[in-house]
Design a protein around this motif. Structure first.
Motif, PDB file in Angstrom:
ATOM      1  N   SER A  54       0.829  -1.194   0.000  1.00 14.53           N
ATOM      2  CA  SER A  54       0.000   0.000   0.000  1.00 14.53           C
ATOM      3  C   SER A  54       0.876   1.261   0.000  1.00 14.53           C
ATOM      4  O   SER A  54       0.619   2.220  -0.743  1.00 14.53           O
ATOM      5  CB  SER A  54      -0.889  -0.048   1.243  1.00 14.53           C
ATOM      6  OG  SER A  54      -1.938   0.854   1.149  1.00 14.53           O
ATOM      7  N   MET A  58       1.039   4.221  -2.851  1.00 13.68           N
ATOM      8  CA  MET A  58       0.766   5.627  -2.524  1.00 13.68           C
ATOM      9  C   MET A  58       1.935   6.522  -2.946  1.00 13.68           C
ATOM     10  O   MET A  58       1.741   7.635  -3.429  1.00 13.68           O
ATOM     11  CB  MET A  58       0.467   5.763  -1.032  1.00 13.68           C
ATOM     12  CG  MET A  58      -0.855   5.101  -0.670  1.00 13.68           C
ATOM     13  SD  MET A  58      -1.409   5.480   1.000  1.00 13.68           S
ATOM     14  CE  MET A  58      -0.398   4.421   1.993  1.00 13.68           C
ATOM     15  N   GLN A  59       3.159   5.988  -2.747  1.00 13.72           N
ATOM     16  CA  GLN A  59       4.322   6.772  -3.182  1.00 13.72           C
ATOM     17  C   GLN A  59       4.272   7.018  -4.683  1.00 13.72           C
ATOM     18  O   GLN A  59       4.531   8.119  -5.154  1.00 13.72           O
ATOM     19  CB  GLN A  59       5.614   6.048  -2.808  1.00 13.72           C
ATOM     20  CG  GLN A  59       6.323   6.729  -1.650  1.00 13.72           C
ATOM     21  CD  GLN A  59       6.896   5.754  -0.644  1.00 13.72           C
ATOM     22  OE1 GLN A  59       7.104   4.583  -0.957  1.00 13.72           O
ATOM     23  NE2 GLN A  59       7.123   6.222   0.563  1.00 13.72           N
ATOM     24  N   SER A  65       0.093  14.182  -8.167  1.00 16.64           N
ATOM     25  CA  SER A  65      -0.580  15.079  -7.223  1.00 16.64           C
ATOM     26  C   SER A  65      -1.163  16.331  -7.867  1.00 16.64           C
ATOM     27  O   SER A  65      -2.033  16.980  -7.288  1.00 16.64           O
ATOM     28  CB  SER A  65       0.377  15.483  -6.095  1.00 16.64           C
ATOM     29  OG  SER A  65       0.653  14.373  -5.287  1.00 16.64           O
ATOM     30  N   LEU A 240      -5.009   2.157   7.328  1.00 20.49           N
ATOM     31  CA  LEU A 240      -4.906   3.375   6.514  1.00 20.49           C
ATOM     32  C   LEU A 240      -5.694   4.548   7.112  1.00 20.49           C
ATOM     33  O   LEU A 240      -6.263   5.361   6.383  1.00 20.49           O
ATOM     34  CB  LEU A 240      -5.418   3.091   5.090  1.00 20.49           C
ATOM     35  CG  LEU A 240      -4.588   2.121   4.246  1.00 20.49           C
ATOM     36  CD1 LEU A 240      -5.267   1.881   2.888  1.00 20.49           C
ATOM     37  CD2 LEU A 240      -3.175   2.664   4.023  1.00 20.49           C
ATOM     38  N   LEU A 243      -5.343   8.073   5.721  1.00 17.82           N
ATOM     39  CA  LEU A 243      -5.725   8.324   4.325  1.00 17.82           C
ATOM     40  C   LEU A 243      -7.185   8.682   4.155  1.00 17.82           C
ATOM     41  O   LEU A 243      -7.570   9.337   3.191  1.00 17.82           O
ATOM     42  CB  LEU A 243      -5.391   7.091   3.476  1.00 17.82           C
ATOM     43  CG  LEU A 243      -3.964   7.025   2.952  1.00 17.82           C
ATOM     44  CD1 LEU A 243      -3.724   8.180   1.999  1.00 17.82           C
ATOM     45  CD2 LEU A 243      -2.933   7.078   4.052  1.00 17.82           C
ATOM     46  N   ILE A 270      -4.291   9.532  -3.615  1.00 18.80           N
ATOM     47  CA  ILE A 270      -3.337   8.738  -2.830  1.00 18.80           C
ATOM     48  C   ILE A 270      -4.123   7.664  -2.070  1.00 18.80           C
ATOM     49  O   ILE A 270      -3.731   6.494  -2.024  1.00 18.80           O
ATOM     50  CB  ILE A 270      -2.577   9.637  -1.806  1.00 18.80           C
ATOM     51  CG1 ILE A 270      -2.206  10.994  -2.390  1.00 18.80           C
ATOM     52  CG2 ILE A 270      -1.386   8.910  -1.219  1.00 18.80           C
ATOM     53  CD1 ILE A 270      -1.268  11.000  -3.534  1.00 18.80           C
ATOM     54  N   ALA A 271      -5.233   8.087  -1.485  1.00 19.04           N
ATOM     55  CA  ALA A 271      -6.066   7.167  -0.712  1.00 19.04           C
ATOM     56  C   ALA A 271      -6.666   6.080  -1.611  1.00 19.04           C
ATOM     57  O   ALA A 271      -6.712   4.902  -1.236  1.00 19.04           O
ATOM     58  CB  ALA A 271      -7.184   7.950  -0.016  1.00 19.04           C
ATOM     59  N   GLU A 273      -5.472   4.838  -4.356  1.00 21.64           N
ATOM     60  CA  GLU A 273      -4.426   3.872  -4.733  1.00 21.64           C
ATOM     61  C   GLU A 273      -3.976   3.048  -3.528  1.00 21.64           C
ATOM     62  O   GLU A 273      -3.731   1.848  -3.637  1.00 21.64           O
ATOM     63  CB  GLU A 273      -3.229   4.609  -5.363  1.00 21.64           C
ATOM     64  CG  GLU A 273      -3.479   5.020  -6.797  1.00 21.64           C
ATOM     65  CD  GLU A 273      -3.928   3.849  -7.654  1.00 21.64           C
ATOM     66  OE1 GLU A 273      -3.201   2.831  -7.724  1.00 21.64           O
ATOM     67  OE2 GLU A 273      -5.021   3.932  -8.244  1.00 21.64           O
ATOM     68  N   GLY A 274      -3.870   3.698  -2.377  1.00 22.73           N
ATOM     69  CA  GLY A 274      -3.460   2.981  -1.167  1.00 22.73           C
ATOM     70  C   GLY A 274      -4.477   1.913  -0.792  1.00 22.73           C
ATOM     71  O   GLY A 274      -4.121   0.790  -0.423  1.00 22.73           O
TER      72      GLY A 274
END
Ligand code: PLP
Length: 380
Positions: A54, A58-59, A65, A240, A243, A270-271, A273-274
């Motif tokens: 995860s 997120m990275q 962004s 998470l 997130l 980001i959330a 994808e995480g």
């Protein structure tokens, strides 16, 4: 109403809201007491954190962004639908499940309607209901002397509280802050008896931890009950919480209502994808569940040895009876000074208790040492 008192411009029901009291952040305690080695067992977070898969996802997502997220959350919905045997049209994503709970209140409650929930329920239900001006019908919990589920939801009394004006009935299974639960057969029988004029909001935030206790799987009942809404989150077993991702699964018509009123980009990229990567890494969840299955009974046993009894819990936390409000406040204070953050629950009407999240083995041991030191200081 005068310019000197602009709060008077807000609705009466909004002005009566008591704000949510979160667990004390680690950074706040560090600032207040100059401590560095702090353990937080206050917000039912996963002490293992996010899965490495995860974190990597997120990275990678950070690079995008500058772009708005996919407002439909297509990829995450597809993954959730495939995992749970649902249609993506049944899903509503939220900025945490908190967001989804608020959307349900906004979508289905107006002044003149009613929402039913239990005493000692999750604090977000009263907040969400009150903001709409609907009437909150609070059903007394089972008595503390109840043989099986002290302070648990009283489903018979909740059924009896439903009127033609009821639009939402909130049930957390297991419940936070009590940890108490209702077994699958009883919950399903309850849902079957709720009239079609009210939605049952079944909050399964601790689903992964609760499987073992026999809480059942609300998602499996959706096909039978069009008025059922199941709420889940990535904040707990998936690790998470920062997130903010959760979802509701419901009849597509309910999802359609929620989708009309949600913010267009309520879950960030980001959330999204995480969460998608977290869903694809069931081993991390299994490790998290195994840790709680091992440590929750140990913590309960060790607290009981020290005279602090705990309620039965199907979550990753324990509600411990400290004996009195004064003792609970004193123990909380003592633990804070040792860098241990647990959760006072006076705002829930449970001032004699502290809620303790199950941490890593060493963290739980450190908590028990803190309790020992406090008991020693109490005796002196
Ligand atoms: C923690 C919790 C949630 C989850 O909140 P998020 O907004 O998803 O972080 C929902 N319901 C209950 C009962 C909880 O304890």
């Amino acid at each position: 109403m005068s310019a000197q008192h602009p709060a008077g411009l807000a609705s009466e029901s909004v002005r009566r809201i008591a704000p949510y009291t979160p667990g004390k952040p680690v950074s706040e305690l560090a600032r207040e007491l100059g401590l560095t080695d702090i353990v937080k067992l206050a917000s039912n977070e996963n002490p293992l954190g996010a899965s490495p898969a995860s974190l990597a996802a997120m990275q990678a997502a950070l690079a995008e962004s500058g772009l708005y997220p996919d407002g439909s959350g297509h990829a995450l919905k597809q993954a959730l639908a495939a995992r749970h045997g649902l249609s993506p049209a049944q899903l509503t994503l939220g900025n945490g499940s908190n967001d989804v709970l608020v959307l349900l209140a906004e979508g289905f409650l107006t002044p003149g309607t009613e929402a039913v929930y239990s005493q000692y329920c999750f604090a977000v239900y009263p907040l969400a209901v009150q903001a709409t001006g609907a009437r909150a019908v609070v059903v007394p919990a089972l008595p503390v002397a109840h043989a099986k589920m002290p302070l648990g939801h009283d489903l018979e009394a909740m059924l009896a509280a439903i009127t033609p004006a009821t639009r939402l009935v909130f049930i957390a299974n297991p419940n936070n802050p009590t940890g108490t639960w209702v077994e699958a057969a009883a919950i399903e029988a309850f849902i079957a008896r709720v009239p079609a004029t009210a939605l049952v909001v079944l909050d399964e935030a601790y689903f992964e931890y609760a499987v073992e206790a026999g809480c059942g799987d609300g998602l499996a009942w959706l096909a039978r009950y069009p008025n059922l809404v199941v709420v889940r989150t990535f904040s707990k077993a998936y690790g998470l919480a920062a997130l903010r991702v959760g979802f509701a699964a419901s009849h597509p018509e309910v999802a359609d209502v929620l989708n009309r009123i949600r913010q267009p980009f309520n879950v960030n990229s980001i959330a999204l994808e995480g969460a998608r990567a977290a869903l694809a890494d069931p081993r991390h969840v299994a490790r998290s569940v195994a840790l709680v299955a091992q440590e929750r009974p140990r913590l309960a046993r060790e607290l009981a040895v020290r005279g602090l009894t705990t309620l039965p819990s199907a979550g990753n936390f324990l509600l411990a009876n400290i004996g009195s409000a004064a003792r609970a406040a004193a123990l909380n204070d003592h633990l804070l000074r040792r860098g241990l953050i647990v959760r006072p629950v006076g705002n829930y009407g449970l001032a004699d208790y502290l809620r303790i999240t199950v941490g890593l083995v060493g963290e739980n041991s450190r908590l028990l040492e803190g309790v020992d030191a406090w008991l020693g200081s109490e005796r002196r």
